[in-house]
Design an enzyme around this catalytic site. Structure first.
Site, PDB file in Angstrom:
ATOM      1  CB  THR A  22      45.181   9.348  21.583  1.00  0.00           C
ATOM      2  OG1 THR A  22      45.931   8.699  22.610  1.00  0.00           O
ATOM      3  CG2 THR A  22      45.992  10.428  20.958  1.00  0.00           C
TER       4      THR A  22
ATOM      5  CD  GLU B 295      48.298  11.364  18.457  1.00  0.00           C
ATOM      6  OE1 GLU B 295      47.313  11.447  17.683  1.00  0.00           O
ATOM      7  OE2 GLU B 295      48.592  10.322  19.059  1.00  0.00           O
TER       8      GLU B 295
ATOM      9  CE  LYS C 254      53.652  -6.265   9.809  1.00  0.00           C
ATOM     10  NZ  LYS C 254      53.081  -6.011  11.113  1.00  0.00           N
TER      11      LYS C 254
ATOM     12  CD1 TRP D  11      53.416  -6.152   5.233  1.00  0.00           C
ATOM     13  CD2 TRP D  11      53.442  -3.999   4.631  1.00  0.00           C
ATOM     14  NE1 TRP D  11      54.354  -5.516   6.004  1.00  0.00           N
ATOM     15  CE2 TRP D  11      54.394  -4.189   5.652  1.00  0.00           C
ATOM     16  CE3 TRP D  11      53.279  -2.721   4.107  1.00  0.00           C
ATOM     17  CZ2 TRP D  11      55.178  -3.159   6.146  1.00  0.00           C
ATOM     18  CZ3 TRP D  11      54.058  -1.691   4.599  1.00  0.00           C
ATOM     19  CH2 TRP D  11      54.995  -1.911   5.612  1.00  0.00           C
TER      20      TRP D  11
END
Ligand code: AMP
Length: 545
Positions: A184, A329, A441, A446
């Site tokens: 990754t 993944e 935040k 959010w």
């Protein structure tokens, strides 16, 4: 009572073998640096991949040894996909855009023994070779005539495989054997390895090469623009021979004009890549007042496809967008935006468009759910947000040799933490709110950087947009919008961007600051590198009240 069916291992080599046996005449067209357009068939590729397998064997490579590639999308890279995995070794696809320290880290971590590289990366290898003691041999993926001067001890790929006749039967072994390895391109810490198996790769190819997942049909021409060093080029090199699709491998030239020309020259019907690539293609198509008539499907993933991009592809050019989501993944596909038939038939155009902007529905083989911080499942009502966790046969069960990363990557009951925050609606359409590390935040609420970016790129004159959360003395964090104008000599005004946003977002989402840049940094896979922006802009709201 057990069923009475024969068992047989799912082998990656079976994909190129069916390509050769049944679709042997289907073309593989490659743009190769220094050689131009090169044409092969699956029959040729199968034979050449077998020659490579023989050459590797004769160089002492055995089961599960790692053979690395550092290469763009072309036929030799395809041969490495099949030749290396097919003979039982592990093909480790390396991203050449990684920093030298990361390259050294992953070559050593993977313990690569042979490196197959495009000649253009030899100067890069010269710089790192002294730090890669396990690397025994370097093969330059070119002909002997095109072999550049180098201080390295190199052999041309055509010489490496040239002495072998391809008279070779693909071996069968356990389907759970390691086949391929991709790290990754994490923005923090060392890269982490996803080690795929033959079984996971074949199952993923069977799922992905279908009309209901990627729009792949029986007469499709596929062009992975997503690099073959990035998560198996989203599976296209595997499901192309399986479906008999003509395969176009565009090489290193991924600018708008090159892509436009090859799409038309080769009749590409189905292509895949990250949004940044498509910005260039759309810009070029507009500039030449051209069309994309031939292109039926464009798979967009890696980052959120902006709604303006989806609209332009679909409405202006008649190309269906498949908005997909996945991860290294996950081999990578987890979701697909191809609308299920009942929605296609009954939904209004506006409803369909709203669904296209979401990240698609889960595909067969991938289970998903959203959970809160205590791992309690949240409802699939399209409103509740949570950590997106997944499980399935092409999702990692652990990172390769990385104890620290494994500790945090799974729920107590073994689901993989994607690191994404999402909602899932009752039809199982996924909507990504943000990466958990990117969500802003503000005063306990959010703000989705993805949604804000999506709206910002729809404003006139905006080329690219990135939103980051910046520390704020009162609200904890507030959004800062970074804009790259489409035309740097004629940037849009801040007021025009704010006007555009004001009718589309909640008032408290309005960015505290809009910053203009001629370019923003992109990571090794073409995604915007927010870590750099965050570092650079971390103090800009210090004095805000
Ligand atoms: P990578 O492993 O480099 O392919 O990165 C995977 C991550 O990219 C995911 O966890 C998401 O955060 C992001 N990603 C992939 N596809 C999308 C998409 N369609 N929309 C938004 N983010 C995406």
């Amino acid at each position: 009572m057990k069923g009475l069916m024969q068992d047989g291992p799912l082998m990656i080599s079976s994909l190129i073998q069916i390509g050769a046996d049944v679709y042997g005449g289907s073309e593989v067209v490659s743009v190769v640096a220094g050689e131009g357009v090169v044409r092969h068939t699956y029959r040729d590729i199968n034979k050449r991949a077998k020659q490579l397998a023989q050459a590797l064997q004769s160089a002492g490579i055995g089961m599960t040894d790692r053979v690395a590639t550092l290469a763009w999308n072309d036929h030799r890279h395809l041969e490495a996909y099949y030749g290396v995995s097919g003979m039982g070794a592990v093909v480790h696809t390396i991203n050449p855009r990684l920093f030298p320290e990361q390259l050294i880290y992953i070559i050593n971590h993977a313990e690569d023994r042979i490196l197959l590289t495009d000649p253009m990366f030899l100067p890069l290898i010269e710089k790192i070779i002294d730090n890669c003691p396990k690397l025994e041999k370097i093969v330059a993926m070119c002909t002997a005539e095109n072999l550049p001067e180098s201080s390295l001890d190199i052999i041309a790929y055509e010489d490496f495989i040239g002495g072998f006749d391809g008279n070779y039967t693909w071996p069968e072994f356990e389907e759970t054997a390691a086949s391929s390895l991709c790290y990754t391109s994490g923005t923090t810490g060392n890269p982490k390895g996803a080690l795929y198996t033959h079984r996971s790769t074949v199952l993923h190819a069977l799922m992905a090469g279908t009309p209901s997942v990627t729009g792949t049909g029986s007469n499709t021409t596929l062009m992975p623009v997503v690099p073959m060093f990035h998560v198996n080029a989203w599976g296209q090199p595997y499901y192309a021979p399986l479906t008999g699709s003509k395969l176009v491998l565009p090489g290193p030239g991924l600018d708008g004009a090159s892509l436009y020309n090859i799409i038309h020259a080769e009749g590409v019907t189905n292509t895949a890549g990250v949004p940044t690539i498509w910005l260039n293609l759309l810009k070029h198509t507009r500039e030449v007042e051209g069309n994309l008539d031939v292109l039926e499907h464009v798979i967009i993933g890696g980052s959120a496809a902006p709604s303006a991009m989806i609209e332009e592809f679909q409405t202006t050019y008649g190309t269906q967008v498949v908005h997909a989501w996945g991860m290294t993944e996950m081999s990578p596909l987890g979701s697909s935006g191809v609308l299920p038939p009942h929605i296609e038939k009954t939904a209004t155009e506006a409803e369909k468009f709203d669904l296209k902007v979401k990240q698609g529905h889960r595909v067969w083989g991938v289970d998903m759910k959203i959970v809160d911080d205590e791992e309690v499942p949240q409802p699939h009502d399209g409103k509740a947000r949570g950590h997106l966790v997944v499980r399935g046969p092409w999702i990692i069960s652990s990172y390769y040799n990385n104890h620290d990363a494994n500790e945090k990557a799974f729920t107590k009951d073994g689901w993989f933490y994607t690191g994404d925050i999402a909602t899932i609606d009752p039809d199982n359409f996924l909507q990504l709110v943000d990466r958990s590390k990117d969500v802003i935040k503000s005063g306990g609420e959010w703000i989705s950087s993805i949604d804000l970016e999506n709206e910002a790129v729809g404003a006139a004159g905006v080329g690219e947009a990135a939103v980051i959360g910046v520390a704020h003395p009162k609200w904890d964090e507030r959004p800062v919008l970074v804009i790259v104008p489409e035309d740097s000599d004629n940037p849009p005004s801040e007021d025009s961007i704010r006007d555009h946003l004001s009718t589309r977002i909640a008032k408290w989402w309005m960015p505290d600051l809009i910053v203009f840049r001629n370019e923003i940094p992109h990571g090794a896979t073409g995604k915007i590198l927010k870590t750099d922006l965050r570092d650079e802009l971390k103090d800009v709201l210090q004095d805000a009240g």
